[in-house]
Motif scaffolding. Structure first.
Motif, PDB file in Angstrom:
ATOM      1  N   UNK A  15       0.825  -1.186   0.000  1.00 49.43           N
ATOM      2  CA  UNK A  15       0.000   0.000   0.000  1.00 49.43           C
ATOM      3  C   UNK A  15       0.873   1.255   0.000  1.00 49.43           C
ATOM      4  N   UNK A  16       1.974   1.223   0.741  1.00 47.21           N
ATOM      5  CA  UNK A  16       2.875   2.373   0.794  1.00 47.21           C
ATOM      6  C   UNK A  16       3.481   2.639  -0.577  1.00 47.21           C
ATOM      7  N   UNK A  17       3.871   1.583  -1.262  1.00 47.09           N
ATOM      8  CA  UNK A  17       4.473   1.735  -2.585  1.00 47.09           C
ATOM      9  C   UNK A  17       3.459   2.322  -3.559  1.00 47.09           C
ATOM     10  N   UNK A  18       2.229   1.863  -3.490  1.00 47.00           N
ATOM     11  CA  UNK A  18       1.178   2.383  -4.365  1.00 47.00           C
ATOM     12  C   UNK A  18       0.942   3.865  -4.079  1.00 47.00           C
ATOM     13  N   UNK A  19       0.906   4.230  -2.799  1.00 48.37           N
ATOM     14  CA  UNK A  19       0.691   5.624  -2.420  1.00 48.37           C
ATOM     15  C   UNK A  19       1.830   6.514  -2.907  1.00 48.37           C
ATOM     16  N   UNK A  20       3.058   6.080  -2.698  1.00 49.79           N
ATOM     17  CA  UNK A  20       4.201   6.860  -3.169  1.00 49.79           C
ATOM     18  C   UNK A  20       4.230   6.965  -4.692  1.00 49.79           C
ATOM     19  N   UNK A  21       3.860   5.884  -5.377  1.00 54.55           N
ATOM     20  CA  UNK A  21       3.812   5.921  -6.842  1.00 54.55           C
ATOM     21  C   UNK A  21       2.739   6.887  -7.323  1.00 54.55           C
ATOM     22  N   UNK A  22       1.599   6.926  -6.640  1.00 53.44           N
ATOM     23  CA  UNK A  22       0.532   7.855  -7.023  1.00 53.44           C
ATOM     24  C   UNK A  22       0.968   9.305  -6.816  1.00 53.44           C
ATOM     25  N   UNK A  23       1.640   9.580  -5.699  1.00 51.36           N
ATOM     26  CA  UNK A  23       2.127  10.940  -5.439  1.00 51.36           C
ATOM     27  C   UNK A  23       3.169  11.332  -6.480  1.00 51.36           C
TER      28      UNK A  23
ATOM     29  N   UNK B 234       4.220  23.565  -3.860  1.00 51.13           N
ATOM     30  CA  UNK B 234       3.321  23.564  -2.712  1.00 51.13           C
ATOM     31  C   UNK B 234       3.126  22.157  -2.154  1.00 51.13           C
ATOM     32  N   UNK B 235       3.273  21.139  -3.002  1.00 45.33           N
ATOM     33  CA  UNK B 235       3.102  19.757  -2.551  1.00 45.33           C
ATOM     34  C   UNK B 235       4.347  19.172  -1.901  1.00 45.33           C
ATOM     35  N   UNK B 236       5.506  19.773  -2.121  1.00 47.51           N
ATOM     36  CA  UNK B 236       6.741  19.198  -1.594  1.00 47.51           C
ATOM     37  C   UNK B 236       6.748  19.057  -0.070  1.00 47.51           C
ATOM     38  N   UNK B 237       6.292  20.050   0.707  1.00 49.95           N
ATOM     39  CA  UNK B 237       6.288  19.842   2.162  1.00 49.95           C
ATOM     40  C   UNK B 237       5.409  18.671   2.599  1.00 49.95           C
ATOM     41  N   UNK B 238       4.257  18.508   1.966  1.00 51.16           N
ATOM     42  CA  UNK B 238       3.393  17.393   2.350  1.00 51.16           C
ATOM     43  C   UNK B 238       4.008  16.055   1.939  1.00 51.16           C
ATOM     44  N   UNK B 239       4.726  16.030   0.829  1.00 55.99           N
ATOM     45  CA  UNK B 239       5.409  14.809   0.421  1.00 55.99           C
ATOM     46  C   UNK B 239       6.524  14.475   1.413  1.00 55.99           C
ATOM     47  N   UNK B 240       7.244  15.489   1.862  1.00 54.48           N
ATOM     48  CA  UNK B 240       8.288  15.275   2.865  1.00 54.48           C
ATOM     49  C   UNK B 240       7.711  14.747   4.166  1.00 54.48           C
TER      50      UNK B 240
END
Length: 70
Positions: free
Chosen positions: A1-9, A27-33
């Motif tokens: 699930x984590x891999x799928x989430x990271x791939x989607x992001x 603007x999305x970089x802080x939330x990705x971090x």
């Protein structure tokens, strides 16, 4: 699930970059971090956090406490 989430992001960020929405990507970089930090924290388990709290000197008070030591 984590891999799928990271791939989607990553895919969403790539699409936004291709479309020229660099401001939105920035603007999305802080939330990705934050997402990556939370995943690493969850995978490292509670033992890492417990050992870090135990290594503090006893006179420091509880972790996160704003009260001065006595």
């Amino acid at each position: 699930m984590i891999v799928v989430l990271l791939a989607a992001v990553l895919a969403w960020s790539t699409v936004m970059t291709v479309l020229g929405q660099l401001a939105a990507v920035a603007a999305l970089l802080p939330s990705l971090g934050l997402l990556i930090q939370q995943i690493v924290s969850a995978l490292s388990g509670p033992n890492t956090r417990t050992s870090a709290a135990a290594s503090a000197s006893p006179g420091d008070g509880p972790a996160g406490s704003e009260e001065p030591s006595r």
